[in-house]
Each structure stands twice: as structure tokens, then as C-alpha cells.
Design an enzyme around this catalytic site. Structure first.
Site, PDB file in Angstrom:
ATOM      1  N   THR A  14     -46.954 -52.430 -67.006  1.00 21.40           N
ATOM      2  CA  THR A  14     -46.058 -53.623 -67.508  1.00 21.40           C
ATOM      3  C   THR A  14     -44.973 -53.640 -68.622  1.00 21.40           C
ATOM      4  N   ALA A  85     -48.918 -45.326 -69.561  1.00 19.72           N
ATOM      5  CA  ALA A  85     -49.325 -45.926 -70.467  1.00 19.72           C
ATOM      6  C   ALA A  85     -49.251 -45.337 -72.041  1.00 19.72           C
ATOM      7  N   GLN A  87     -49.432 -46.082 -76.572  1.00 19.59           N
ATOM      8  CA  GLN A  87     -49.042 -46.694 -77.862  1.00 19.59           C
ATOM      9  C   GLN A  87     -47.684 -45.999 -77.769  1.00 19.59           C
ATOM     10  N   THR A 129     -42.629 -36.684 -74.010  1.00 20.05           N
ATOM     11  CA  THR A 129     -41.599 -37.230 -74.654  1.00 20.05           C
ATOM     12  C   THR A 129     -40.931 -36.149 -76.195  1.00 20.05           C
ATOM     13  N   GLU A 131     -39.707 -36.881 -78.928  1.00 19.71           N
ATOM     14  CA  GLU A 131     -40.858 -36.527 -80.157  1.00 19.71           C
ATOM     15  C   GLU A 131     -41.360 -35.611 -81.214  1.00 19.71           C
ATOM     16  N   TYR A 155     -47.797 -40.335 -83.354  1.00 17.76           N
ATOM     17  CA  TYR A 155     -47.681 -40.320 -81.585  1.00 17.76           C
ATOM     18  C   TYR A 155     -47.415 -38.661 -81.308  1.00 17.76           C
ATOM     19  N   LYS A 159     -49.350 -36.764 -77.951  1.00 18.29           N
ATOM     20  CA  LYS A 159     -48.548 -36.652 -77.602  1.00 18.29           C
ATOM     21  C   LYS A 159     -48.248 -35.169 -76.792  1.00 18.29           C
ATOM     22  N   HIS A 185     -34.753 -43.481 -73.484  1.00 18.70           N
ATOM     23  CA  HIS A 185     -34.666 -43.983 -72.926  1.00 18.70           C
ATOM     24  C   HIS A 185     -34.346 -45.728 -73.028  1.00 18.70           C
ATOM     25  N   ARG A 190     -36.658 -52.906 -72.563  1.00 19.07           N
ATOM     26  CA  ARG A 190     -36.791 -53.018 -73.750  1.00 19.07           C
ATOM     27  C   ARG A 190     -37.564 -53.259 -74.642  1.00 19.07           C
TER      28      ARG A 190
HETATM   29  P1  NAP Z   1     -43.960 -49.425 -73.116  1.00 25.11           P
HETATM   30  O1  NAP Z   1     -42.854 -50.391 -72.502  1.00 25.11           O
HETATM   31  O2  NAP Z   1     -44.587 -49.376 -74.051  1.00 25.11           O
HETATM   32  O3  NAP Z   1     -45.160 -50.050 -72.103  1.00 25.11           O
HETATM   33  C1  NAP Z   1     -45.843 -49.217 -72.937  1.00 25.11           C
HETATM   34  C2  NAP Z   1     -47.476 -49.428 -71.021  1.00 25.11           C
HETATM   35  O4  NAP Z   1     -48.657 -48.774 -71.375  1.00 25.11           O
HETATM   36  C3  NAP Z   1     -47.175 -51.403 -71.159  1.00 25.11           C
HETATM   37  O5  NAP Z   1     -47.736 -51.665 -70.231  1.00 25.11           O
HETATM   38  C4  NAP Z   1     -48.852 -51.343 -71.909  1.00 25.11           C
HETATM   39  O6  NAP Z   1     -49.550 -52.275 -71.605  1.00 25.11           O
HETATM   40  C5  NAP Z   1     -50.037 -49.873 -71.653  1.00 25.11           C
HETATM   41  N1  NAP Z   1     -51.143 -49.743 -72.547  1.00 25.11           N
HETATM   42  C6  NAP Z   1     -50.801 -49.292 -73.553  1.00 25.11           C
HETATM   43  N2  NAP Z   1     -52.003 -49.399 -74.514  1.00 25.11           N
HETATM   44  C7  NAP Z   1     -52.831 -49.522 -73.193  1.00 25.11           C
HETATM   45  C8  NAP Z   1     -54.220 -49.121 -73.109  1.00 25.11           C
HETATM   46  N3  NAP Z   1     -55.037 -49.127 -74.030  1.00 25.11           N
HETATM   47  N4  NAP Z   1     -54.401 -49.321 -71.533  1.00 25.11           N
HETATM   48  C9  NAP Z   1     -53.757 -49.395 -70.191  1.00 25.11           C
HETATM   49  N5  NAP Z   1     -52.769 -49.681 -70.795  1.00 25.11           N
HETATM   50  C10 NAP Z   1     -51.543 -49.509 -72.268  1.00 25.11           C
HETATM   51  O7  NAP Z   1     -43.055 -48.148 -73.145  1.00 25.11           O
HETATM   52  P2  NAP Z   1     -42.130 -47.427 -71.983  1.00 25.11           P
HETATM   53  O8  NAP Z   1     -40.747 -47.018 -73.042  1.00 25.11           O
HETATM   54  O9  NAP Z   1     -42.190 -48.135 -70.738  1.00 25.11           O
HETATM   55  O10 NAP Z   1     -42.706 -45.724 -72.154  1.00 25.11           O
HETATM   56  C11 NAP Z   1     -43.299 -45.493 -70.948  1.00 25.11           C
HETATM   57  C12 NAP Z   1     -43.865 -43.956 -71.227  1.00 25.11           C
HETATM   58  O11 NAP Z   1     -43.063 -43.101 -71.578  1.00 25.11           O
HETATM   59  C13 NAP Z   1     -45.166 -43.859 -72.459  1.00 25.11           C
HETATM   60  O12 NAP Z   1     -45.991 -42.936 -72.728  1.00 25.11           O
HETATM   61  C14 NAP Z   1     -43.923 -43.805 -73.473  1.00 25.11           C
HETATM   62  O13 NAP Z   1     -44.465 -43.196 -74.588  1.00 25.11           O
HETATM   63  C15 NAP Z   1     -43.137 -42.505 -73.167  1.00 25.11           C
HETATM   64  N6  NAP Z   1     -41.539 -42.555 -73.203  1.00 25.11           N
HETATM   65  C16 NAP Z   1     -40.988 -43.562 -73.377  1.00 25.11           C
HETATM   66  C17 NAP Z   1     -39.653 -43.278 -74.394  1.00 25.11           C
HETATM   67  C18 NAP Z   1     -38.261 -44.215 -74.257  1.00 25.11           C
HETATM   68  O14 NAP Z   1     -37.735 -44.288 -74.831  1.00 25.11           O
HETATM   69  N7  NAP Z   1     -38.881 -44.670 -73.459  1.00 25.11           N
HETATM   70  C19 NAP Z   1     -38.922 -41.373 -74.749  1.00 25.11           C
HETATM   71  C20 NAP Z   1     -39.939 -40.309 -74.401  1.00 25.11           C
HETATM   72  C21 NAP Z   1     -41.481 -40.894 -74.000  1.00 25.11           C
HETATM   73  P3  NAP Z   1     -49.488 -54.328 -72.169  1.00 25.11           P
HETATM   74  O15 NAP Z   1     -48.140 -54.396 -71.751  1.00 25.11           O
HETATM   75  O16 NAP Z   1     -50.452 -54.463 -71.833  1.00 25.11           O
HETATM   76  O17 NAP Z   1     -48.780 -53.586 -74.053  1.00 25.11           O
HETATM   77  O1  G4F Z   2     -35.641 -46.793 -81.541  1.00 28.18           O
HETATM   78  P1  G4F Z   2     -37.038 -46.324 -81.676  1.00 28.18           P
HETATM   79  O2  G4F Z   2     -38.148 -46.813 -82.750  1.00 28.18           O
HETATM   80  O3  G4F Z   2     -37.318 -44.866 -81.424  1.00 28.18           O
HETATM   81  P2  G4F Z   2     -38.052 -43.584 -81.344  1.00 28.18           P
HETATM   82  O4  G4F Z   2     -39.295 -44.167 -82.658  1.00 28.18           O
HETATM   83  O5  G4F Z   2     -37.265 -42.556 -81.221  1.00 28.18           O
HETATM   84  O6  G4F Z   2     -39.031 -43.457 -79.919  1.00 28.18           O
HETATM   85  C1  G4F Z   2     -39.057 -43.799 -78.627  1.00 28.18           C
HETATM   86  O7  G4F Z   2     -38.499 -42.640 -78.033  1.00 28.18           O
HETATM   87  C2  G4F Z   2     -38.771 -41.871 -78.520  1.00 28.18           C
HETATM   88  C3  G4F Z   2     -38.208 -40.551 -77.798  1.00 28.18           C
HETATM   89  O8  G4F Z   2     -37.972 -39.657 -78.620  1.00 28.18           O
HETATM   90  C4  G4F Z   2     -40.561 -41.860 -77.071  1.00 28.18           C
HETATM   91  F1  G4F Z   2     -41.856 -40.787 -76.708  1.00 28.18           F
HETATM   92  C5  G4F Z   2     -41.256 -43.344 -77.814  1.00 28.18           C
HETATM   93  O9  G4F Z   2     -42.375 -43.301 -77.622  1.00 28.18           O
HETATM   94  C6  G4F Z   2     -40.184 -43.756 -78.042  1.00 28.18           C
HETATM   95  O10 G4F Z   2     -39.775 -44.721 -77.083  1.00 28.18           O
HETATM   96  O11 G4F Z   2     -36.606 -45.342 -83.253  1.00 28.18           O
HETATM   97  C7  G4F Z   2     -35.343 -44.775 -83.638  1.00 28.18           C
HETATM   98  C8  G4F Z   2     -34.751 -43.994 -84.395  1.00 28.18           C
HETATM   99  C9  G4F Z   2     -36.014 -43.682 -85.912  1.00 28.18           C
HETATM  100  O12 G4F Z   2     -35.236 -43.167 -86.564  1.00 28.18           O
HETATM  101  C10 G4F Z   2     -35.622 -45.269 -86.577  1.00 28.18           C
HETATM  102  O13 G4F Z   2     -36.240 -44.767 -87.960  1.00 28.18           O
HETATM  103  O14 G4F Z   2     -34.307 -45.717 -85.403  1.00 28.18           O
HETATM  104  C11 G4F Z   2     -34.015 -45.780 -86.339  1.00 28.18           C
HETATM  105  N1  G4F Z   2     -34.492 -46.895 -87.180  1.00 28.18           N
HETATM  106  C12 G4F Z   2     -33.879 -47.607 -87.868  1.00 28.18           C
HETATM  107  N2  G4F Z   2     -33.858 -49.083 -88.107  1.00 28.18           N
HETATM  108  C13 G4F Z   2     -35.808 -48.387 -86.735  1.00 28.18           C
HETATM  109  C14 G4F Z   2     -35.207 -49.435 -87.251  1.00 28.18           C
HETATM  110  N3  G4F Z   2     -36.407 -48.167 -85.188  1.00 28.18           N
HETATM  111  C15 G4F Z   2     -36.838 -49.505 -85.493  1.00 28.18           C
HETATM  112  N4  G4F Z   2     -38.091 -49.905 -84.500  1.00 28.18           N
HETATM  113  N5  G4F Z   2     -36.962 -50.262 -86.289  1.00 28.18           N
HETATM  114  C16 G4F Z   2     -35.430 -50.006 -87.294  1.00 28.18           C
HETATM  115  O15 G4F Z   2     -35.644 -51.279 -87.532  1.00 28.18           O
END
Ligand code: NAP
Ligand code: G4F
Length: 354
Positions: A14, A85, A87, A129, A131, A155, A159, A185, A190
Site C-alpha cells: 500500500t 514494508a 516505518q 537505504t 540513509e 530508522y 535498516k 525516490h 509519495r
Molecule cells: P511508504 O510509502 O512509507 O510505505 C511503507 C509501507 O509499509 C506501507 O505499505 C505500510 O502500510 C507498510 N507497513 C508499515 N508498517 C507495517 C507493519 N508493521 N506491517 C505491515 N506493513 C507495514 O514507503 P516507500 O517510500 O514505499 O518505501 C518502501 C521501502 O523502501 C521502505 O522499506 C523504505 O524504508 C525503503 N526506502 C524508501 C526510499 C524512498 O525514497 N522512498 C529510499 C530508500 C529506502 P500502511 O499503508 O498500512 O501504512
Molecule cells: O523527505 P524526507 O523526510 O526524507 P529522508 O529523511 O531523506 O528519508 C527518505 O529517504 C531515505 C533514503 O535516503 C529513505 F530511506 C526513507 O525511508 C525516506 O524515504 O527528508 C528529506 C530532507 C531531510 O534532510 C529533512 O530534514 O528534507 C529535510 N526537510 C526539511 N524540511 C524536511 C522538512 N523533511 C520533511 N519530511 N519535512 C519538512 O518540513
């Protein structure tokens, strides 16, 4: 056997990546199973937006609940598991660090234990990630598979557990487990708490007269932002590679949050300085200041390169949010609206129903 569909089980279906990946795998001819946790308001808007709700077999499970995960894996009996999945919001992990460790770290360990006992041939993709790098950087100013890891959020630590345990299982038991070290990404799917979508959504509202300010935290943080729709293909390609390996996926370009803000306001012809305010509340206790990924390994071994440029990504996100708010103003029903959920899916797939 020819003609038999491959089966994929996606955790986090989701979420942003889960939805795009499900669509991609369905188009590849996979039978797609998705783990959904029980929440009071079902969260299917992304799957509705992509019009794939009816094509997925949903299974009720939670990453913290070993028995439900075991049932999901036994019932779907997949060829591939994509563990997305999590947090996933870094900010929340400071508020709920134990949940982050449980869901993101132990969650994968639970899956690996089930797979080890059930069928070691299942290929497992783990959503790792950028991160994890924290403040660590190579001499050329980028981060690659070899860069030392210095996690600086709960976080990232969660990971790190997942990354290291996957390597231990790979070496100890010969299991096919791969980590995608994905840099940030983004997309119109998002979550609104992440900075990019928070910006594009608010910019769209400001443009349409529905808001008059955008409140942010650290504008100086730099990220390597790519397009999520392109990145999910890599998850699949990583699992199709001959050997289980870990790959960095990124664009090798970095931009500050301020640049993202400037580009977003530019897309609607407004001056960002008139609307942006800073509030300490959005600053993190410990920040990753700079990310820029070196994706040479993926380019060489998987033949992959990113296509969507930074300004194109910003524009497509702003345009999508403008379209949504314009539709909302016209009173149209919105597939992206959490209130427009279909209620509980009545067809949760369960082994005991067979
Ligand atoms: P997201 O939109 O936050 O989606 C997270 C998913 O995890 C949702 O489907 C959520 O379900 C599910 N989830 C959370 N807690 C759960 C639990 N206890 N049991 C079962 N499902 C659970 O994240 P995303 O951006 O698609 O990212 C996908 C994965 O890539 C994550 O592991 C994230 O850490 C990793 N990642 C993302 C990025 C990025 O930039 N997007 C970069 C690097 C790594 P609900 O809908 O019920 O909340
Ligand atoms: O969009 P963000 O919350 O993403 P962040 O922390 O980079 O994490 C995302 O990318 C990771 C990969 O590097 C994933 F693993 C993780 O699951 C997630 O998808 O924040 C990006 C930047 C941070 O430096 C934050 O401090 O934006 C800065 N920022 C500034 N103002 C803010 C804000 N972030 C958020 N969320 N909200 C603000 O108002």
C-alpha cells in the site's frame, strides 16, 4: 514450467514503492500477493490510483507478527518476496524507535527465518537505504556499495540490522537475498509527510488560493532524488541477476531542499521567498546532510541508468498535485483521497479458505 505464472509477495504494497512495483510485476505477468496490515482506515488510494486493486491477492499480516507472516508466505508460496514494508519516515523513527527496530529490522529477520525453514529457494529483495551512510562519503563526493556505513537515526540503525542479517543469512545458508541501497525516490504517490510531496502539494494549494504558506525545516539538506516509478524496475532486475548482490540505485546528482522548493514554485510561476517559513519543529535531532549515489555497479551489471531529470521530477509532481486540487475544487471524486477508500477488502486471501 512454461505457462506457469511466477508469484511475487510484496510487503508494503500500500506504500509508494509497493504500488508501483505491484503494477510493474502485474505487467510482467506475475501473480501478485500483497501483505496488508489491519488499520482503522484502509489505505488503498495508491492501488486505486493505479487501477490495480482487483488484480492483487491481499493477505492480512503485520511485520511484527511472525505467525501472520508465516501464514502469508506459506499461503502465497512465492518465487520472490519484496520486503518493502517499513516505518519509513525518518522523523517518526526518533519518536518511535522501538517500533522502527521491530518492523524494519526484526521484520526482515522474521521473514528470513520463515523462508529458511519453508523454502530456501525463494528470492528475497530487501529495501535498504542511502540513509545508512549518515555523514560518510567517498573521496569523489559520492556514496557507493563500498562506502562505510554510519547510520545516524533510529530508522537507519533498524535498516542496518536488516542489511547485516541479510548478509549473514546469504553467507550462512546460501539464500538468495539482495539489498537495494536506494537513494531518495519520489513521485505523485509519495506520502505527504516527506519533504518533496509536502512541497509540491502545498505549492499546488498556494497556486489555487487554498493556502498561503509552506513551513519547512532544514533547507540546506541535500538529497539524490530519483523517480520511484523507474526505481521499482531495479528491484525486479536485482532479483533476476545471476548472483545475490547488493546495489546502489541513485541518479548521481544532488540538490538541496531549497533547490526543490525553488523549482516547485518556478513550475507555477511564483516567488518562493514570499511563502516559505522555517520552523524548528521540522528539524531533526541528528541530520543526514548530504547524499549523492554512485550507481556504476547497477549500470555495469544490470544495464541501468536513471532517465527522469530533477526538474522533470519536480514538474511532474507539481502538475499531479495541481490536477488533484483542481479536481477537488470541481467536486470530482478523487482516487487519491484517503476518504474515498473501498472499505475493508472482503477478499483477503487466506490459506484456511482453500
Ligand atoms: P511508504 O510509502 O512509507 O510505505 C511503507 C509501507 O509499509 C506501507 O505499505 C505500510 O502500510 C507498510 N507497513 C508499515 N508498517 C507495517 C507493519 N508493521 N506491517 C505491515 N506493513 C507495514 O514507503 P516507500 O517510500 O514505499 O518505501 C518502501 C521501502 O523502501 C521502505 O522499506 C523504505 O524504508 C525503503 N526506502 C524508501 C526510499 C524512498 O525514497 N522512498 C529510499 C530508500 C529506502 P500502511 O499503508 O498500512 O501504512
Ligand atoms: O523527505 P524526507 O523526510 O526524507 P529522508 O529523511 O531523506 O528519508 C527518505 O529517504 C531515505 C533514503 O535516503 C529513505 F530511506 C526513507 O525511508 C525516506 O524515504 O527528508 C528529506 C530532507 C531531510 O534532510 C529533512 O530534514 O528534507 C529535510 N526537510 C526539511 N524540511 C524536511 C522538512 N523533511 C520533511 N519530511 N519535512 C519538512 O518540513
Amino acid at each position: 514450467m512454461e505457462g506457469v505464472k511466477k508469484k511475487a509477495l510484496i510487503t508494503g504494497i500500500t506504500g509508494q514503492d509497493g504500488a508501483y512495483l505491484a503494477k510493474f510485476l502485474l505487467e510482467k505477468g506475475y501473480e501478485v500477493f500483497g501483505i496488508v496490515r489491519r488499520v482503522s482506515t484502509p489505505n488503498f488510494w495508491r492501488l486505486q490510483y493505479l487501477e490495480i486493486m482487483d488484480d492483487i491477492k491481499f493477505i492480512s499480516a503485520d511485520m511484527s507478527d511472525m505467525s501472520s507472516l508465516a501464514e502469508a508466505i506459506h499461503a502465497s508460496n512465492p518465487d520472490e518476496i519484496y520486503n518493502l514494508a517499513a516505518q519509513s519516515f525518518v522523523g517518526s523513527s526518533f519518536d518511535q524507535p522501538i517500533q522502527a527496530a521491530d518492523v524494519n529490522g526484526l521484520g526482515l529477520l522474521r521473514i528470513l527465518e520463515i523462508v529458511r525453514n519453508f523454502n530456501k529457494n525463494i528470492r528475497v529483495y530487501q529495501a535498504s537505504t542511502s540513509e545508512l551512510y549518515g555523514s560518510s562519503v567517498n573521496e569523489d563526493g559520492s556514496q557507493s556499495e563500498e562506502t562505510p556505513l554510519k547510520p545516524n537515526s533510529p530508522y537507519a540503525v533498524s535498516k542496518l540490522l536488516a542489511l547485516e542479517i541479510s548478509r549473514v543469512y546469504r553467507e550462512s545458508y546460501g539464500m538468495f537475498i539482495c539489498n537495494g541501497m536506494l537513494f531518495n525516490h519520489e513521485s505523485p504517490l509519495r506520502g505527504l509527510e516527506f519533504v518533496t510531496r509536502k512541497i509540491t502539494n502545498e505549492v499546488a494549494k498556494i497556486k489555487l488560493g487554498l493556502s498561503n504558506q509552506l513551513i519547512l525545516g532544514n533547507l540546506d539538506a541535500q538529497r539524490d532524488w530519483g523517480y520511484a516509478k523507474e526505481y521499482v524496475e531495479l528491484m525486479w532486475r536485482i532479483l533476476q541477476y545471476d548472483k545475490p548482490e547488493d546495489f546502489v540505485i541513485a541518479t548521481n546528482e544532488t540538490h538541496s531542499v531549497q533547490e526543490f522548493v525553488e523549482e516547485s514554485f518556478k513550475a507555477v510561476g511564483l516567488d518562493w521567498k514570499m511563502y516559505v517559513r522555517i520552523n524548528e519543529q521540522y528539524k531533526r535531532p541528528y541530520e543526514v546532510q548530504y547524499l549523492k549515489g554512485d550507481y556504476n555497479k547497477a549500470k555495469k551489471l544490470l544495464g541501468w541508468e536513471p532517465k527522469t531529470k530533477f526538474n522533470e521530477l519536480v514538474k511532474l509532481m507539481v502538475d499531479a498535485d495541481l490536477k488533484r486540487w483542481e479536481a477537488h475544487l470541481k467536486g470530482e471524486s478523487l482516487a487519491w483521497d484517503a476518504l474515498n477508500h473501498p472499505g475493508h477488502v472482503s477478499y483477503l486471501y487466506r490459506k484456511r479458505d482453500e
